[in-house]
Enzyme design. Structure first.
Site, PDB file in Angstrom:
ATOM      1  N   GLY A   1      27.704  43.818  -6.538  1.00 49.12           N
ATOM      2  CA  GLY A   1      26.819  43.616  -7.675  1.00 49.12           C
ATOM      3  C   GLY A   1      25.812  42.501  -7.423  1.00 49.12           C
ATOM      4  O   GLY A   1      25.617  42.514  -6.009  1.00 49.12           O
ATOM      5  N   CYS A   2      25.405  41.851  -8.288  1.00 47.86           N
ATOM      6  CA  CYS A   2      24.137  40.794  -8.102  1.00 47.86           C
ATOM      7  C   CYS A   2      24.837  39.659  -7.629  1.00 47.86           C
ATOM      8  O   CYS A   2      24.359  38.515  -8.311  1.00 47.86           O
ATOM      9  CB  CYS A   2      23.294  40.814  -9.314  1.00 47.86           C
ATOM     10  SG  CYS A   2      22.447  42.106  -9.904  1.00 47.86           S
ATOM     11  N   VAL A   3      25.648  39.600  -6.669  1.00 57.06           N
ATOM     12  CA  VAL A   3      26.254  38.250  -6.283  1.00 57.06           C
ATOM     13  C   VAL A   3      25.577  37.801  -4.934  1.00 57.06           C
ATOM     14  O   VAL A   3      26.101  38.650  -3.744  1.00 57.06           O
ATOM     15  CB  VAL A   3      27.759  38.358  -6.134  1.00 57.06           C
ATOM     16  CG1 VAL A   3      28.516  37.116  -5.731  1.00 57.06           C
ATOM     17  CG2 VAL A   3      28.292  38.790  -7.663  1.00 57.06           C
TER      18      VAL A   3
ATOM     19  N   ASN B   1      18.983  38.971 -10.889  1.00 50.69           N
ATOM     20  CA  ASN B   1      18.290  39.333  -9.719  1.00 50.69           C
ATOM     21  C   ASN B   1      17.535  38.186  -9.043  1.00 50.69           C
ATOM     22  O   ASN B   1      17.396  37.971  -7.963  1.00 50.69           O
ATOM     23  CB  ASN B   1      17.546  40.603 -10.110  1.00 50.69           C
ATOM     24  CG  ASN B   1      18.270  41.997  -9.878  1.00 50.69           C
ATOM     25  OD1 ASN B   1      17.985  42.924  -9.152  1.00 50.69           O
ATOM     26  ND2 ASN B   1      19.630  42.051 -10.672  1.00 50.69           N
TER      27      ASN B   1
ATOM     28  N   TYR C   1      22.317  49.599 -12.621  1.00 47.00           N
ATOM     29  CA  TYR C   1      21.410  50.038 -11.522  1.00 47.00           C
ATOM     30  C   TYR C   1      20.778  51.451 -11.645  1.00 47.00           C
ATOM     31  O   TYR C   1      19.840  51.786 -10.595  1.00 47.00           O
ATOM     32  CB  TYR C   1      22.152  49.782 -10.311  1.00 47.00           C
ATOM     33  CG  TYR C   1      22.632  48.678  -9.790  1.00 47.00           C
ATOM     34  CD1 TYR C   1      21.899  47.486 -10.240  1.00 47.00           C
ATOM     35  CD2 TYR C   1      23.772  48.256  -8.933  1.00 47.00           C
ATOM     36  CE1 TYR C   1      22.415  46.246  -9.814  1.00 47.00           C
ATOM     37  CE2 TYR C   1      24.102  47.047  -8.538  1.00 47.00           C
ATOM     38  CZ  TYR C   1      23.376  45.978  -8.881  1.00 47.00           C
ATOM     39  OH  TYR C   1      23.808  44.642  -8.575  1.00 47.00           O
TER      40      TYR C   1
END
Lengths: 477, 105
Positions: free
Chosen positions: B103-105, A444, A277
């Site tokens: 996170g990306c969840v 993403n 990030y």
């Protein structure tokens, strides 16, 4: 010459009104930036702290050159507005990329250039106010940093880079989305060393589960290699794949198996998260994550860093490894699509033509395609086994963002904004193709596109990874 | 610290309404949390998902992979979305008293 007070220029009523605005209270700041700051960490004295952080960034990085260069350009032609899918949706002048960039550039002109400082003193115009810093925080997190506008700028301003620098400065004074900080903290300081806080025992259990699944599906005995010393590729998936994307991981493992490269790759048990990030908000974080990857590479004697299906993880490693990961000795960075394409080109894996009958389209992750890095390889692979492959328009370098770039996808609070504003153009694009499968090789993009499809009435669309489909098409002898 | 209160149930939750102290979880808490997810009645199917999540969480400290959840409970992903409209990672985990996924969840 003596300057008489009468000869000083009069301040405009609008400016006077702006200057006499009271300072914002912590509660007010909290209200406006609800998702950006942690509740117990409302910063005070914003302008002073912002300028200190800005000065430090300018002094200790190479960004001063960039900012100084950009600040000499008026940047008001707004050519970029026709490239920005957010402006195209909102038609709000504040969403024009160069308006956004000028927020930071004006602060630089006013406080870090001789002309700005002298003029400021003569006219008595303190530029930075609480209000303006808050506007920056809101504005720079409305941008998805897809960098499509940089293709349009006739003066060569990379507005995505300005967004990055602005977010860097803002994060130094505590203005950064809570969701990103919490995840990064777990990755860098937590016990699990990954953004989704998955303990190693659970990862191990997951890998065993995936091995059983592959055995059930394909009848092959395959193990995910863990901590194999001397393997060529050290594999970093976005760690969320271990929760969400079973088929992507199964596809990747099966490709290695089918290519006879089982010994060429490995996963590290100590640090396996490719997510970074730092690319979205802070170079310190960016550097720390990359160094952790290099440390594991050295520990296991591997040669190359292999990033899974993740756009920002790929670009953060590919573009910044030389800067932060060892200069000329920095390891090469490879994306999994490059590896698979090469294995296919070399005839090491075979794909069954017509394996997928449904209509398929491919979404380019901005971080992978905007610079022209990987565009044709996944398409060649898809055309090899999909009988009905169609393109979205525009695509490739000119693709539209999924609408959740720049870390915004991790912020659940702004889902209505992501799917109702930034992602609308993408939804229209997908609808126009009539595709059943949207292939998005990025964690993403996958999350965002699923939400975009759900909120925009595209219930028949399935968002998958590239290796999900390759898994189905692989010919195993 | 935000608190979530419904009936006799009072628990500490984070800003998104996820439990902060998962050890305080019990069936009453699950029922109360379910109402925040638009689930008024916890049926047998709901409990199957919740109990599996709970069990896995107590053993491994995290939610299971979604494919594993589907396989072990016998539900398709779509059926889990029908049970918990905001999905397995957000809705079901919240009711099962797991912390919010990051996170990306």
């Amino acid at each position: 010459m003596q300057v008489h007070s009468q000869s000083l220029p009069q301040l405009s009523p609008a400016l006077l009104a702006k200057l006499s605005q009271p300072k914002l209270t912590p509660e007010k700041i909290q209200e406006r930036l609800s998702y950006i700051i942690e509740k117990d960490r409302v910063p005070d004295d914003l302008p002073r702290r912002f300028l200190e952080a800005f000065a430090a960034v300018l002094q200790h990085t190479n960004y001063r050159q960039v900012i100084d260069n950009y600040a000499r350009i008026p940047a008001r032609c707004a050519n970029c507005s026709c490239a920005c899918q957010i402006y195209q949706q909102t038609h709000d002048p504040k969403d024009v990329p160069c308006y956004r960039s000028n927020l930071l550039l004006e602060a630089y002109r006013r406080h870090f250039t001789l002309r700005g400082i002298v003029e400021g003193h003569l006219k008595g115009t303190p530029y930075l106010t609480d209000d303006l810093i808050l506007e920056m925080a809101e504005s720079y997190y409305h941008c998805t940093a897809c960098r499509r506008c940089s293709l349009e700028c006739p003066l060569g301003i990379d507005h995505g880079l300005v967004t990055h620098i602005a977010r860097y400065v803002l994060s130094e004074i505590g203005l950064v989305p809570r969701a990103l900080v919490i995840s990064t903290r777990e990755q860098l300081e937590g016990a699990t060393h990954n953004t989704s806080a998955i303990p190693w025992a659970a990862i191990k259990d997951t890998l065993e589960f995936l091995e059983e699944e592959i055995k059930d599906d394909k009848g092959i005995d395959l193990t995910f290699p863990v901590d194999h010393e001397g393997a060529e590729f050290l594999f970093f998936a976005p760690v969320s794949d271990y929760l969400m994307e079973a088929e992507t991981l199964m596809g990747i493992a099966t490709v290695f198996y089918a290519a006879g490269d089982q010994n060429r790759w490995t996963i590290s048990s100590q640090f396996l998260d490719g997510i970074n990030y730092g690319l979205f908000y802070n170079d310190w974080v960016l550097e720390k994550c990359l160094r952790l990857e290099v440390d594991q590479l050295k520990r296991l004697g591997a040669q190359k860093i292999l990033i899974g299906e993740c756009g920002h993880a790929s670009r953060s490693a590919k573009a910044f490894m030389k800067t932060f990961g060892g200069g000329k000795k920095a390891p090469p960075v490879v994306n999994i699509m490059e590896y698979t394409w090469r294995a296919w080109k070399d005839g090491k894996i075979r794909l069954r033509p017509g394996a997928i009958d449904e209509r398929v389209t491919y979404h380019d992750p901005c971080n992978i395609a905007r610079t022209g890095w990987i565009i044709e390889q996944p398409r060649e692979l898809l055309r090899a086994f999909c009988s009905d492959f169609v393109e979205m328009e525009p695509h490739g370098v000119w693709n539209l963002c999924c609408g959740g770039g720049g870390g915004t996808v991790s912020v659940d609070e702004i889902r209505p904004y992501r799917t109702g504003v930034t992602g609308v153009k993408k939804a229209e694009q997908i609808r126009a193709t009539g595709a059943h499968y949207v292939v998005a090789p990025c964690a993403n993009c996958k999350k965002q596109l699923r939400e975009v499809c759900e909120d925009n009435g595209l219930s028949d669309v399935e968002v998958v990874g590239l290796h999900d489909l390759i898994y189905r098409a692989l010919i195993l002898d | 610290m935000p608190k979530f209160t419904q009936g006799d149930v009072t628990i500490d939750v984070d800003e998104d309404g996820f439990m902060l102290e998962p050890e305080q979880w019990n069936e009453e808490v699950a029922k109360a949390l379910a109402t925040t997810e638009g689930v008024e009645d916890l049926t047998e199917a709901h409990w199957k998902v919740v109990n599996y999540l709970r069990e896995y969480y107590l053993q491994f400290g995290v939610a299971p992979m979604i494919r594993k959840l589907c396989k072990e409970t016998g539900f398709k992903l779509k059926e889990i979305y029908d049970l918990f409209p905001s999905g397995p990672a957000k809705g079901a985990c919240k009711v099962a008293g797991l912390p919010k996924p990051t996170g990306c969840v």
